[in-house]
Design an enzyme around this catalytic site. Structure first.
Site, PDB file in Angstrom:
ATOM      1  N   GLY A  11       0.871  -1.284  -0.396  1.00 30.93           N
ATOM      2  CA  GLY A  11      -0.269  -0.063  -0.051  1.00 30.93           C
ATOM      3  C   GLY A  11       1.202   0.876  -0.362  1.00 30.93           C
ATOM      4  O   GLY A  11       1.762   1.515   0.921  1.00 30.93           O
ATOM      5  N   VAL A  23      16.624   8.945  -0.585  1.00 28.62           N
ATOM      6  CA  VAL A  23      17.741   7.989  -0.754  1.00 28.62           C
ATOM      7  C   VAL A  23      18.097   8.449  -2.456  1.00 28.62           C
ATOM      8  O   VAL A  23      19.382   7.615  -2.609  1.00 28.62           O
ATOM      9  CB  VAL A  23      16.878   6.799  -1.368  1.00 28.62           C
ATOM     10  N   ARG A  72       1.014  -4.302  -4.936  1.00 28.93           N
ATOM     11  CA  ARG A  72       0.865  -6.437  -4.464  1.00 28.93           C
ATOM     12  C   ARG A  72       1.249  -7.167  -5.584  1.00 28.93           C
ATOM     13  O   ARG A  72       0.813  -7.406  -6.606  1.00 28.93           O
ATOM     14  CB  ARG A  72      -0.410  -6.077  -3.607  1.00 28.93           C
ATOM     15  N   ASP A 103       4.408  -4.612   6.585  1.00 32.82           N
ATOM     16  CA  ASP A 103       5.834  -5.432   7.074  1.00 32.82           C
ATOM     17  C   ASP A 103       5.697  -6.525   5.460  1.00 32.82           C
ATOM     18  O   ASP A 103       6.389  -7.591   5.777  1.00 32.82           O
ATOM     19  CB  ASP A 103       4.367  -5.971   8.273  1.00 32.82           C
ATOM     20  N   THR A 126       3.680   3.032   5.414  1.00 33.34           N
ATOM     21  CA  THR A 126       2.863   2.493   5.596  1.00 33.34           C
ATOM     22  C   THR A 126       1.218   3.361   6.144  1.00 33.34           C
ATOM     23  O   THR A 126       2.000   3.894   7.398  1.00 33.34           O
ATOM     24  CB  THR A 126       2.424   1.086   6.155  1.00 33.34           C
ATOM     25  N   ASP A 128      -1.167   2.912   8.115  1.00 30.25           N
ATOM     26  CA  ASP A 128      -1.608   1.451   9.130  1.00 30.25           C
ATOM     27  C   ASP A 128      -0.298   2.237  10.427  1.00 30.25           C
ATOM     28  O   ASP A 128      -1.164   1.574  11.552  1.00 30.25           O
ATOM     29  CB  ASP A 128      -1.726   0.049   8.948  1.00 30.25           C
ATOM     30  N   ASP A 130       1.378  -0.332  11.975  1.00 34.17           N
ATOM     31  CA  ASP A 130       1.382  -1.043  12.733  1.00 34.17           C
ATOM     32  C   ASP A 130       2.921  -2.220  12.891  1.00 34.17           C
ATOM     33  O   ASP A 130       2.397  -2.995  12.936  1.00 34.17           O
ATOM     34  CB  ASP A 130       0.175  -1.977  11.746  1.00 34.17           C
ATOM     35  N   ARG A 172      -6.083  -1.806   8.619  1.00 36.19           N
ATOM     36  CA  ARG A 172      -5.964  -2.834   9.237  1.00 36.19           C
ATOM     37  C   ARG A 172      -6.177  -3.758   9.855  1.00 36.19           C
ATOM     38  O   ARG A 172      -7.254  -3.130  10.723  1.00 36.19           O
ATOM     39  CB  ARG A 172      -4.485  -3.832   7.892  1.00 36.19           C
TER      40      ARG A 172
HETATM   41  P1  ADP Z   1       2.197  -4.221   2.902  1.00 28.94           P
HETATM   42  O1  ADP Z   1       3.911  -4.246   2.547  1.00 28.94           O
HETATM   43  O2  ADP Z   1       2.256  -2.325   2.788  1.00 28.94           O
HETATM   44  O3  ADP Z   1       1.945  -5.019   4.328  1.00 28.94           O
HETATM   45  P2  ADP Z   1       1.177  -6.123   1.554  1.00 28.94           P
HETATM   46  O4  ADP Z   1       1.081  -7.552   2.969  1.00 28.94           O
HETATM   47  O5  ADP Z   1      -0.017  -6.307   0.367  1.00 28.94           O
HETATM   48  O6  ADP Z   1       1.900  -4.718   1.668  1.00 28.94           O
HETATM   49  O7  ADP Z   1       2.810  -7.349   1.211  1.00 28.94           O
HETATM   50  C1  ADP Z   1       3.484  -6.405  -0.186  1.00 28.94           C
HETATM   51  C2  ADP Z   1       4.013  -6.885  -1.346  1.00 28.94           C
HETATM   52  O8  ADP Z   1       5.075  -8.161  -0.317  1.00 28.94           O
HETATM   53  C3  ADP Z   1       3.549  -8.295  -1.228  1.00 28.94           C
HETATM   54  O9  ADP Z   1       2.616  -8.502  -2.458  1.00 28.94           O
HETATM   55  C4  ADP Z   1       4.177  -9.429  -1.535  1.00 28.94           C
HETATM   56  O10 ADP Z   1       4.895  -9.321  -2.771  1.00 28.94           O
HETATM   57  C5  ADP Z   1       5.453  -8.788  -0.852  1.00 28.94           C
HETATM   58  N1  ADP Z   1       5.351  -9.981   0.761  1.00 28.94           N
HETATM   59  C6  ADP Z   1       4.601 -10.395   1.201  1.00 28.94           C
HETATM   60  N2  ADP Z   1       4.700 -11.004   2.183  1.00 28.94           N
HETATM   61  C7  ADP Z   1       5.359 -11.969   1.748  1.00 28.94           C
HETATM   62  C8  ADP Z   1       5.885 -12.962   1.748  1.00 28.94           C
HETATM   63  N3  ADP Z   1       5.949 -13.979   3.128  1.00 28.94           N
HETATM   64  N4  ADP Z   1       7.370 -13.620   1.530  1.00 28.94           N
HETATM   65  C9  ADP Z   1       8.074 -12.635   1.020  1.00 28.94           C
HETATM   66  N5  ADP Z   1       7.266 -11.858  -0.015  1.00 28.94           N
HETATM   67  C10 ADP Z   1       6.283 -11.859   0.583  1.00 28.94           C
HETATM   68  O1  F6P Z   2      -2.421  -0.825   4.120  1.00 26.64           O
HETATM   69  C1  F6P Z   2      -2.476   0.260   4.038  1.00 26.64           C
HETATM   70  C2  F6P Z   2      -3.985   0.385   3.178  1.00 26.64           C
HETATM   71  O2  F6P Z   2      -4.574   1.523   3.011  1.00 26.64           O
HETATM   72  C3  F6P Z   2      -5.312  -0.198   5.158  1.00 26.64           C
HETATM   73  O3  F6P Z   2      -5.266   0.387   5.664  1.00 26.64           O
HETATM   74  C4  F6P Z   2      -6.403  -0.880   3.858  1.00 26.64           C
HETATM   75  O4  F6P Z   2      -7.079  -2.088   4.420  1.00 26.64           O
HETATM   76  C5  F6P Z   2      -5.297  -1.491   3.036  1.00 26.64           C
HETATM   77  O5  F6P Z   2      -4.393  -0.648   2.324  1.00 26.64           O
HETATM   78  C6  F6P Z   2      -6.744  -1.439   1.555  1.00 26.64           C
HETATM   79  O6  F6P Z   2      -5.665  -1.778   0.384  1.00 26.64           O
HETATM   80  P1  F6P Z   2      -5.906  -1.504  -0.704  1.00 26.64           P
HETATM   81  O7  F6P Z   2      -5.313  -0.089  -1.162  1.00 26.64           O
HETATM   82  O8  F6P Z   2      -5.842  -2.625  -1.826  1.00 26.64           O
HETATM   83  O9  F6P Z   2      -7.520  -1.359  -0.826  1.00 26.64           O
END
Ligand code: ADP
Ligand code: F6P
Length: 322
Positions: A11, A23, A72, A103, A126, A128, A130, A172
């Site tokens: 996100g 960076v 994602r 995360d 993020t 969130d 979190d 979330r």
């Molecule tokens: P955020 O980074 O905001 O928490 P996601 O949970 O959707 O968002 O994770 C983003 C991306 O990180 C995923 O689409 C995937 O490409 C990668 N990712 C998530 N979990 C794993 C994992 N266990 N191993 C490897 N890559 C991961």
């Molecule tokens: O992780 C950031 C976030 O905006 C959350 O707060 C929310 O639940 C989710 O992403 C929404 O995801 P998407 O942009 O895929 O609808």
């Protein structure tokens, strides 16, 4: 180290561009070549790599979203996907990688470093908030500001109509946006997953307010609990006479210019990530703790469990009594 890469993933959040800006410019200042990888891990697998110049990041420090695009990408969780990602880095001679994301993105960074030996540094991007190892993540301050501005606008119309509004915010499974924005906008009730949903307590608060003639109330609900519509229906069932509306703020929480705090955090974290790579550090995540920028081992950081600040929750509850 000569060449480093940077990507944004998951996100998007305000402040990601400020981190990319830092960076790139700090990296160039240190004599590095800096490569932007487009669309997170998807772009890393597909080889979407762009050499970044000082000019390319001009006038982005304030902007929401991310100039590198985000995605994602479930394939990154598979060995096939991970090998493609590593190939792109090797093919381009990129020795160090800065991953800006939440995360999930950090899990990807952990795999790249621990399994494939890529030097990776994570920056928490993020809305969130979190991640337990850092007090704040990039975007949280801006998103909470969107919420408080929205509540302020709602107040105008709710007050003159004697109405209550249930407002659903993002986060979330984490209640920080609801808690911090609720506290700083004077919401009459705040519902977060870490504490739970107590409809009786909300109704008691609305009834005691009504008894003294206060009919406009804001009930702020974190999406990790349930929907605003559900809370609205539950209240209406118990208080059929109430005039009530609901609102889901949604993705505007991820929009607009980054706040001062997120820009500052972005540039501080971005430059610290480059310092880490230059010093040969790897498997680290950047954070802020007690107002100081820190870097910490990624495995240790991810093993920590995020908790809500219960003192702040109690304070919000006390301050919003009428
Ligand atoms: P955020 O980074 O905001 O928490 P996601 O949970 O959707 O968002 O994770 C983003 C991306 O990180 C995923 O689409 C995937 O490409 C990668 N990712 C998530 N979990 C794993 C994992 N266990 N191993 C490897 N890559 C991961
Ligand atoms: O992780 C950031 C976030 O905006 C959350 O707060 C929310 O639940 C989710 O992403 C929404 O995801 P998407 O942009 O895929 O609808």
């Amino acid at each position: 180290m000569k060449k480093i890469g940077v990507l944004t993933s998951g996100g998007d959040s305000q402040g990601m561009n400020a981190a990319v800006y830092a960076v790139v410019r700090y990296g160039l200042e240190k004599g590095l070549e800096v490569y932007g990888i487009h669309s997170g891990y998807q772009g890393l697998m597909d080889g979407k790599v762009e050499k970044l110049s000082l000019n390319r990041v001009e006038n982005i420090i304030h902007r929401g979203g991310t100039i590198l695009q985000t995605a994602r990408c479930p394939e990154m969780k598979t060995e096939d996907g991970q090998k493609k990602a590593v190939n792109t880095l090797n093919r381009n001679g990129i020795e160090g990688l800065v991953v800006i994301g939440g995360d999930g993105s950090f899990q990807g960074a952990k795999v790249l470093s621990t399994k494939y030996g890529i030097k990776t540094i994570g920056i928490p991007g993020t809305i969130d908030n979190d991640l337990a190892y850092t007090d704040f993540t990039l975007g949280f301050d801006s998103a909470a500001t969107v919420v408080i501005n929205t509540v302020q606008m709602l107040r105008d119309t709710m007050t003159c109509n004697g109405r209550t509004c249930v407002v659903e915010v993002m986060g979330r499974r984490c209640g920080d946006i609801a808690l911090y924005a609720g506290l700083t906008s004077g919401a009459e009730a705040i519902v977060v997953p870490e504490v739970g949903y107590d409809i009786d307590a909300i109704v008691a608060r609305l009834q005691s307010n009504a008894a003294v003639g206060k009919l406009d109330n804001i009930v702020l609900v974190a999406e990790g609990v349930c929907s605003a519509e559900q809370v609205c229906a539950d209240i209406k069932l118990r208080m059929p006479q109430i005039s009530i509306r609901s609102l889901v703020i949604g993705h505007v929480q991820r929009g607009g210019n980054a706040s001062f705090q997120d820009r500052l955090l972005g540039v501080k974290m971005g430059s610290r990530a480059v310092d880490c790579l230059v010093e040969g550090k790897t498997d680290r995540v950047i954070g802020i703790r007690d107002n100081a920028i820190i870097d910490e081992d990624i495995v240790e950081a991810l093993s920590k469990q995020k908790r809500i600040d219960l003192n702040l929750y109690e304070l919000a509850n006390k301050l919003s009594k009428y």
